[in-house]
Design a protein around this motif. Structure first.
Motif, mmCIF file in Angstrom:
data_model
loop_
_atom_site.group_PDB
_atom_site.id
_atom_site.type_symbol
_atom_site.label_atom_id
_atom_site.label_comp_id
_atom_site.label_asym_id
_atom_site.label_seq_id
_atom_site.Cartn_x
_atom_site.Cartn_y
_atom_site.Cartn_z
ATOM 1 N N ARG A 54 -16.586 38.498 38.783
ATOM 2 C CA ARG A 54 -15.571 37.588 38.252
ATOM 3 C C ARG A 54 -14.549 38.393 37.457
ATOM 4 N N HIS B 273 -22.898 37.803 28.713
ATOM 5 C CA HIS B 273 -21.804 37.226 29.503
ATOM 6 C C HIS B 273 -21.231 38.262 30.462
ATOM 7 N N PHE C 131 -21.341 38.931 39.356
ATOM 8 C CA PHE C 131 -20.657 37.940 40.184
ATOM 9 C C PHE C 131 -19.234 38.356 40.528
ATOM 10 N N ARG D 89 -20.817 38.323 34.561
ATOM 11 C CA ARG D 89 -19.476 38.493 35.117
ATOM 12 C C ARG D 89 -19.426 39.676 36.079
ATOM 13 N N THR E 231 -11.928 37.791 31.443
ATOM 14 C CA THR E 231 -11.020 36.838 30.807
ATOM 15 C C THR E 231 -11.298 36.771 29.312
ATOM 16 N N HIS F 199 -15.872 35.273 23.821
ATOM 17 C CA HIS F 199 -16.477 34.074 24.404
ATOM 18 C C HIS F 199 -17.326 33.260 23.437
ATOM 19 N N PHE G 39 -22.045 29.207 32.288
ATOM 20 C CA PHE G 39 -21.323 30.209 33.064
ATOM 21 C C PHE G 39 -21.195 29.775 34.520
ATOM 22 N N LEU G 40 -22.279 29.266 35.100
ATOM 23 C CA LEU G 40 -22.270 28.910 36.517
ATOM 24 C C LEU G 40 -21.285 27.790 36.806
ATOM 25 N N GLY H 21 -18.842 26.896 34.964
ATOM 26 C CA GLY H 21 -17.498 27.352 34.616
ATOM 27 C C GLY H 21 -16.903 28.262 35.660
ATOM 28 N N SER H 22 -17.755 28.813 36.527
ATOM 29 C CA SER H 22 -17.287 29.725 37.571
ATOM 30 C C SER H 22 -16.980 29.010 38.871
ATOM 31 N N SER H 23 -17.450 27.777 39.007
ATOM 32 C CA SER H 23 -17.238 27.044 40.244
ATOM 33 C C SER H 23 -17.296 25.557 39.962
#
Length: 504
Positions: free
Chosen positions: A61, A52, A59, A56, A64, A29, A134-135, A137-139
């Motif tokens: 996730r 990171h 959450f 992850r 990746t 990342h 991150f936030l 990028g997650s939604s």
């Protein structure tokens, strides 16, 4: 935006003979460049990857591995003074900064040490900003400002254990001071992004500290278990911020009282994630070639962003390094960027082609050649042929790195810049670019305007949300909010028209 640099001085700062060799640390990342010892660079990269992975894991996730150009590139400079010189604008308080860009997100921080498991203030800034990264990028949803900042504060104080564990939710000394001495933000304003922006006190307030405290309480208070999940679900359903808060948290005055009582606790709960739950990929560290090291201060300034005058000052330095290392593709690609920034299109193409002759897969050379071809196409005698040639260049890059957002963006833009309607494949490519880089505001704005032209007003409104309610207010915020209201009104009008047509 005009950026200010101390021309020439930074070259001496970066390239002092007493400094260690430059290293590149490549991980899933992050891509880190630093002229420190290998162990320091590796340890810093490991902490970032562990950070990171902690978010992850919490959450849930999926793991990746990003396409290489979608990682955050971090340039580690000598000290805070160098950071402020690169930041520009005469800011005397910046300790590190982050710029989100499609295919080119970067951060600049001062040197780090491998012996320290607790991050320095400058590194904590990086963690805070990466939490935002991150936030979003997650939604694709827009979050209220308090939630966005509370999330970043909650995770941004991470502590890295020598046993490989990571702890989050720790209090910040700076925010404790803020909560004790700064002006309180009324709960009604804290929970309402627009109301806070309109009524913000000119005095320093405790917005960040209160946001952290509320986020923390909603995570760990047994009395309010599940309320955060309900709140986020209400927001996702389109419920406005205050209504969602009332439906999820109940009486707002009671929420305020509970928060005050929560802050009077002598001890607080935190998350400690054991090392067995934090699985990071390989971190490959290599020493840069002599040419790569020599061009690094120039490349850093170019990537930070320069105006026309700064580019003209930087170009002779780039040419001097290229003359010394004429067979290094990274040096020639950086020269192509410096030539392009100065407005020398033919020279940029020539340097890029030299780089590609040495390394056909060097990404920056492909990009700079494509940019120069686009600039030439705009005034070419045969524009159609010139734009076609430019598109071929970015198609080449797309084949090398399929999920690089820049070729997708430039392919779409070429049609708009040519003055012709983009084909479906170009519009789909732009949408894919936004999926890959949802944190790029310029890209989001481009996609929203495309949806408006297609009369896809609901999609436009959905795309505009994170811009209109961004935690970092700017001139674009108000413009985006205006367009969001227009999109929502037209979407409602279209819906009513459709319902009336069915009813009749």
């Amino acid at each position: 935006m005009i950026r200010i640099f101390l021309s020439g001085l930074l070259f001496l700062i970066f390239m002092s003979p007493a400094q260690a060799a430059w290293h590149e640390a490549s991980s899933d990342h992050f891509l880190v460049y630093s002229n420190q010892k290998e162990k320091d660079v590796r340890a810093f990269s490991e902490r970032l990857e562990r950070y990171h992975e902690t978010m992850r894991f919490l959450f849930n996730r999926p793991a990746t591995k990003l396409s290489p150009s979608n990682r955050v590139t971090i340039y580690v400079v000598n000290n805070i003074g160098d950071v402020r010189d690169l930041y520009g604008d005469g800011n005397k308080y910046v300790g590190g900064f982050y710029i989100p860009r499609a295919g080119g997100s970067l951060a600049i921080v001062p040197k780090v040490k491998s012996s320290r498991y607790e991050m320095s203030p400058s590194e904590l800034i990086l963690l805070h900003e990466y939490a935002h990264h991150f936030l979003i990028g997650s939604s694709a949803r827009a979050y209220p400002r308090w939630l966005s900042e509370g999330f970043a504060e909650f995770y941004g104080t991470a502590k890295f254990g020598s046993d490989g564990s990571v702890s989050v939710g720790l209090p910040s000394k700076g925010r404790a001071y803020e909560l004790a001495l700064a002006r309180d933000v009324p709960m009604e304003l804290l929970l309402d992004t627009k109301a806070y922006a309109e009524n913000k006190s000119k005095r320093y307030d405790s917005f960040y500290g209160q946001s952290w405290a509320l986020y923390h309480m909603l995570h760990f208070s047994s009395e309010r278990k599940g309320q955060m999940k309900t709140y986020v679900a209400k927001l996702a359903q389109g419920v406005d911020e205050m209504t969602a808060a009332q439906q999820a948290f109940g009486d707002i005055k009671q929420l305020d009282k509970d928060l005050s009582r929560y802050l009077r606790q002598r001890r607080i709960t935190t998350y400690r994630i054991p090392s067995e739950y934090i699985k990071i990929g390989n971190i490959d560290v290599r020493r840069l070639r002599a040419g790569e090291a020599a061009i690094m201060p120039i490349l850093t300034r170019s990537k930070r962003g320069v105006n026309k005058e700064q580019a003209a000052e930087l170009l002779p330095e780039a040419r001097a390094v290229a003359a010394q290392y004429p067979n290094d593709p990274a040096v020639l690609a950086a020269l192509a960027e410096a030539e392009y920034d100065t407005g020398n299109n033919a020279e940029a193409i020539a340097a890029a082609e030299q780089a590609l002759a040495l390394d056909p897969n060097i990404i920056n050379a492909h990009i700079q050649k494509g940019y120069a071809l686009a600039r030439i196409a705009a005034g070419a005698d045969d524009e159609a042929a010139a734009w076609k040639n430019m598109r071929r260049q970015f198609v080449k890059l797309n084949k090398i790195e399929n999920d690089h957002p820049i070729p997708l963006i430039q392919f779409y833009r070429s049609y708009r810049d040519q003055g012709v309607e983009p084909p479906a494949i170009a519009i789909d490519g732009l949408a894919r670019a936004l999926e890959l880089a949802p944190y790029d505001n310029a890209l989001r704005w481009m996609m929203a305007n495309e949806f408006m032209q297609q009369e896809k007003y609901e999609w436009a409104a959905h795309t505009l949300g994170p811009l209109a309610y961004s935690p970092h207010q700017s001139d674009m915020t108000e413009v985006a909010l205006t367009l969001l209201k227009e999109a929502e009104a037209k979407a409602l009008e279209a819906k009513n028209h459709k319902e009336n047509a069915v009813g009749s």
